[in-house]
Design a protein around this motif. Structure first.
Motif, PDB file in Angstrom:
ATOM      1  N   ASP A 195      -1.498   7.347   0.429  1.00  0.00           N
ATOM      2  CA  ASP A 195      -1.600   8.787   0.243  1.00  0.00           C
ATOM      3  C   ASP A 195      -3.030   9.199  -0.102  1.00  0.00           C
ATOM      4  OD1 ASP A 195       1.142   8.013  -0.008  1.00  0.00           O
ATOM      5  OD2 ASP A 195       1.569  10.049  -0.689  1.00  0.00           O
ATOM      6  N   VAL A 196      -3.725   8.288  -0.806  1.00  0.00           N
ATOM      7  CA  VAL A 196      -5.106   8.577  -1.176  1.00  0.00           C
ATOM      8  C   VAL A 196      -6.028   8.388   0.027  1.00  0.00           C
ATOM      9  CG1 VAL A 196      -6.973   7.948  -2.735  1.00  0.00           C
ATOM     10  CG2 VAL A 196      -4.617   7.769  -3.498  1.00  0.00           C
ATOM     11  N   GLU A 214       1.427  11.818  -5.863  1.00  0.00           N
ATOM     12  CA  GLU A 214       1.782  10.398  -5.996  1.00  0.00           C
ATOM     13  C   GLU A 214       0.514   9.622  -5.720  1.00  0.00           C
ATOM     14  OE1 GLU A 214       4.602   9.129  -6.763  1.00  0.00           O
ATOM     15  OE2 GLU A 214       6.129  10.641  -6.328  1.00  0.00           O
ATOM     16  N   GLY A 261      -2.249   6.323  -6.072  1.00  0.00           N
ATOM     17  CA  GLY A 261      -2.269   4.876  -6.268  1.00  0.00           C
ATOM     18  C   GLY A 261      -3.624   4.304  -5.958  1.00  0.00           C
ATOM     19  N   ARG A 307       1.249   3.805  -3.196  1.00  0.00           N
ATOM     20  CA  ARG A 307       0.760   5.133  -2.796  1.00  0.00           C
ATOM     21  C   ARG A 307      -0.736   5.164  -2.531  1.00  0.00           C
ATOM     22  NH1 ARG A 307       4.909   9.072  -1.966  1.00  0.00           N
ATOM     23  NH2 ARG A 307       6.707   8.282  -3.075  1.00  0.00           N
ATOM     24  N   VAL A 308      -1.330   4.010  -2.291  1.00  0.00           N
ATOM     25  CA  VAL A 308      -2.745   4.015  -1.939  1.00  0.00           C
ATOM     26  C   VAL A 308      -2.937   4.754  -0.612  1.00  0.00           C
ATOM     27  CG1 VAL A 308      -4.743   2.585  -1.403  1.00  0.00           C
ATOM     28  CG2 VAL A 308      -3.148   1.830  -3.117  1.00  0.00           C
ATOM     29  N   GLU A 315       0.831  -1.207   0.000  1.00  0.00           N
ATOM     30  CA  GLU A 315       0.000   0.000   0.000  1.00  0.00           C
ATOM     31  C   GLU A 315       0.862   1.252   0.000  1.00  0.00           C
ATOM     32  OE1 GLU A 315      -2.817   0.055   3.178  1.00  0.00           O
ATOM     33  OE2 GLU A 315      -4.086  -1.451   2.234  1.00  0.00           O
ATOM     34  N   PRO A 351      -3.658  13.247  -4.343  1.00  0.00           N
ATOM     35  CA  PRO A 351      -2.228  13.507  -4.139  1.00  0.00           C
ATOM     36  C   PRO A 351      -1.437  13.395  -5.435  1.00  0.00           C
ATOM     37  CG  PRO A 351      -2.822  11.369  -3.263  1.00  0.00           C
ATOM     38  CD  PRO A 351      -4.068  11.953  -3.810  1.00  0.00           C
TER      39      PRO A 351
END
Lengths: 428, 308
Positions: A222-223, B82, B84, A219-220, A215, B80
């Motif tokens: 970050d979301v 970056e 994902g 970069r999940v 993760e 963001p």
């Protein structure tokens, strides 16, 4: 549904919907049985053809050579008119014989006067087979020297196997109705359950570690950061995976209960070699309440042990960017798990030793060690103390892990040092 | 101005490096606010502070008049830089997951998602796995995940990176539509063209400091500072003499097609613009007289090089 519930549900579904989960859940019990039976099967099948051994017997009438019995492991051939030296020269080739067994003239008086000369490397099994047969022959030969009539019959009568039925004293005074138990069976269950705990903590713990790193890499996280708090993210993941473990244990419990109710009664116990042992197997595995009790304990310890370690694995995963960097932290977390496994191995000798007791209370080793002790019917208070300590430690470890996790997931680049982790822990 | 987000004197220092130095700004409700600056200027740090991923050393972030809380953050739509998604998850399932985390129930989430998927022409992707999508395709999904809960505040970090011009244009239109429906959009970028096209106001951050703030129109006009371009022929006398020194030439004049001359001039005062036009018109054949408003790119470069 709360945010943490939504995350738990995602983590859970992602794993149980995988084909590998279904296959592993069904295959693991089969694999474990196969793994248990494998050493025996390998012993039986690894020897190949019987080894040809030629025997030069200098005893009177070559009675030793004549008494040796060929079997699946070794096949004996008595050389009547050959000296030891001649045999060594004549059978110096592996194709002709595996080796030459020489028995000295005064073997009955001097049992060390015997030699096995092999043309290739020997094996423990072959040596044990030969020395076992020689000991038996020697024993009979020496008894014959006492000139007792009917010695063969006496020996056959004396060769009995005791079938000890062990009962658990319930104070009722009626040993006919006491619970039958067997250390062999307890050891077997203990080994299986202890190993199960070890495997669960490692396999599912590693899943947490890998999943957090993934993760972070993708970069999940970050979301997710404006959708839920880091604590919700971490707990959602851990509890989701714990739910997967619980379902797996539940499925096994159902499978084994089914086997206990329908398959165990089908085993012809009276035809077994050791009737008391067979009867204990039948009563132990045929007792659905005993199985349910064992699985309830297994579930409590798997969940407790997993939760304790999972938060630490999550913290380790959050601190690094790639799997390789996690190794250092991973090793430290794994050490107490491996220690638990080592202690578990000594539990079988004395389940109530102080070491077994303490390691089954200390939370980092308690899941494995206690689960290995439970089949030996230990006092309930010990289980209660051990579970309370385990679940209390889980709260503490989660608190520590969450403090590292909330900062770790946003740190990219250099692998943090222990000092960095310490400072994250203290950061408000 | 109705302020939705106010940043007051925010500073942040990382070990030995000042990431933000006393930065303040006010963002009006229902506007698109550009956060500009070269790489490493401190834009991402500021966004992290707004999102409470990082706490400032000093200063405050106020949302709707109160200091921003964790619950406020959960309502923000944040894309963001970056970005994902879960690679193994299916697009629709994943979008529903993010929408539910933002508080939508499953039915509403599905309904809104279907609308968005239709709008961005991606309805066929619902059952595809993210790992089967291209980067740009995944970005579209991510954009939808960010706006699905109709937040009043949206933060986009470099939203157009990875998009082809057609899709970037589509996204621009959608961002403008979100603004028109009442959302406030903050977006961080170093792509000046996009600022010019869609931002109402902006702040330029350089070397951790806010060096330029205001409405885009105003900034461009100020930076332009009365520079004009005239195209003419048959000028009888020098420009300074014609205009009584109210205008001066910038650089050399250029001859262009049709026998005309092109010249950039600077008029010192706004009040003199009319007189200069009249004077020039009287003394030559005037073809055109046009104010030159600098591009944001020019302003950016000049501001960063301390030329403004």
């Amino acid at each position: 549904m709360s945010r943490i519930g939504i995350i738990i549900s995602r983590e859970f579904k992602e794993r149980v919907q995988k084909k590998s989960f279904i296959i592993m859940t069904i295959l693991t019990p089969v694999l474990m049985i196969a793994l248990g039976a494998a050493p025996t099967l390998m012993m039986l099948h690894s020897t190949g053809d019987a080894k040809q051994i030629v025997v030069v017997d200098d005893t009177e009438g070559a009675f030793v050579g004549r008494a040796l019995k060929s079997g699946s492991l070794v096949s004996f051939q008595l050389l009547e008119n050959m000296t030891r030296q001649e045999a060594i020269v004549a059978y110096s080739d592996e194709d002709k014989a595996f080796g030459i067994l020489w028995v000295g003239r005064d073997f009955v008086r001097h049992p060390d006067n015997v030699k096995l000369i092999t043309n290739t490397s020997s094996s423990v099994m072959i040596e044990e087979e030969i020395s076992g047969q020689l000991s038996d022959i020697l024993k009979v030969a020496r008894l014959h020297e006492y000139n007792i009539d009917n010695i063969e019959q006496i020996l056959a009568d004396a060769d009995v196997k005791v079938s000890l039925a062990t009962m658990k004293n319930d104070g009722s005074g009626d040993d006919g109705n006491m619970e039958q138990m067997s250390s062999d069976i307890a050891t077997m269950i203990s080994l299986v359950f202890g190993m199960m705990l070890y495997m669960f903590i490692i396999i599912y713990g590693q899943q947490v570690l890998a999943s957090v790193i993934e993760e972070k890499q993708s970069r999940v996280l970050d979301v997710m950061v404006t959708s839920c708090t880091p604590f919700e993210m971490m707990m959602g993941k851990i509890l989701g995976i714990a739910a997967v473990a619980a379902v797996q244990v539940a499925i096994w419990c159902v499978l084994i209960s089914f086997a206990s109710q329908f398959l165990i009664p089908m085993i012809p116990m009276e035809e077994m070699e050791n009737p008391a042992f067979a009867s204990t197997i039948s009563t132990t595995f045929g007792d659905i309440f005993y199985i349910l009790k064992l699985f309830a304990m297994l579930l409590l310890y798997i969940i407790g042990g997993f939760l304790l370690y999972a938060s630490l694995f999550a913290a380790a995963g959050s601190a690094v960017d790639v799997n390789q960097d996690a190794q250092q932290f991973n090793t430290i977390i794994m050490l107490p798990i491996i220690l638990g496994l080592i202690v578990m191995m000594s539990v079988f000798n004395d389940p109530n030793s102080p070491m077994a007791l303490w390691f089954s209370i200390i939370p980092f080793t308690s899941p494995i060690v206690m689960m290995a002790r439970i089949p030996f019917d230990i006092p309930f208070w010990q289980i209660a103390v051990s579970l309370t300590t385990l679940y209390a430690s889980f709260i503490l470890s989660t608190w520590i892990a969450a403090r590292i996790y909330r900062i770790g997931i946003f740190m990219h680049g250099k692998k943090p040092s222990w000092k960095d982790l310490g400072s994250w822990l203290r950061t408000k | 101005m109705d302020t939705i987000l106010k940043i007051e004197n925010v500073s942040k220092t990382y070990t030995g490096h000042k990431a933000l130095d006393n930065v303040s700004m006010e963002i009006g409700r229902g506007t698109i606010y550009g956060l500009l600056g070269p790489n490493g200027a401190g834009k991402s740090t500021l966004i992290r502070i707004i999102n409470r991923i990082t706490l400032p050393d000093c200063g405050k972030v106020m949302l709707n008049g109160h200091e921003i809380t964790t619950e406020d953050i959960m309502k923000i739509g944040y894309l963001p830089e970056e970005r994902g998604l879960y690679k193994k998850m299916r697009v629709g399932e994943q979008a529903v997951f993010f929408a539910r985390l933002k508080g939508l129930d499953r039915t509403t989430a599905r309904k809104r998602l279907m609308d968005w998927f239709e709008r961005l022409s991606i309805t066929d992707w619902w059952d595809k796995k993210i790992e089967d999508l291209s980067k740009g395709m995944a970005q579209k999904v991510q954009f939808i995940c960010t706006v699905i809960h109709q937040p009043e505040l949206l933060i986009f970090d470099e939203p157009f990176s990875g998009f082809d011009p057609i899709n970037a244009d589509l996204l621009k239109r959608e961002i403008l539509r979100l603004r028109d429906n009442g959302a406030t959009v903050i977006f961080s970028t170093h792509n000046m063209e996009s600022v010019e096209e869609i931002c109402d106001s902006m702040t330029l951050i350089n070397k951790s400091r806010n060096i330029l703030s205001g409405s885009v129109e105003e900034i461009r006009r100020k930076a332009g500072a009365n520079i004009f371009q005239i195209v003419f022929s048959d000028m009888t006398r020098p420009l300074a003499e014609i205009t009584g020194n109210k205008a001066e030439c910038i650089g050399e004049s250029e001859s262009i097609i049709g026998g005309f001359t092109q010249q950039k001039i600077h008029i010192a005062s706004d009040d003199d613009v009319h007189d200069v036009i009249a004077a020039v018109n009287d003394n030559c054949r005037l073809r055109s007289f046009q104010e030159i408003v600098p591009t944001m790119n020019d302003i950016f470069i000049r501001a960063v090089n301390d030329q403004l």
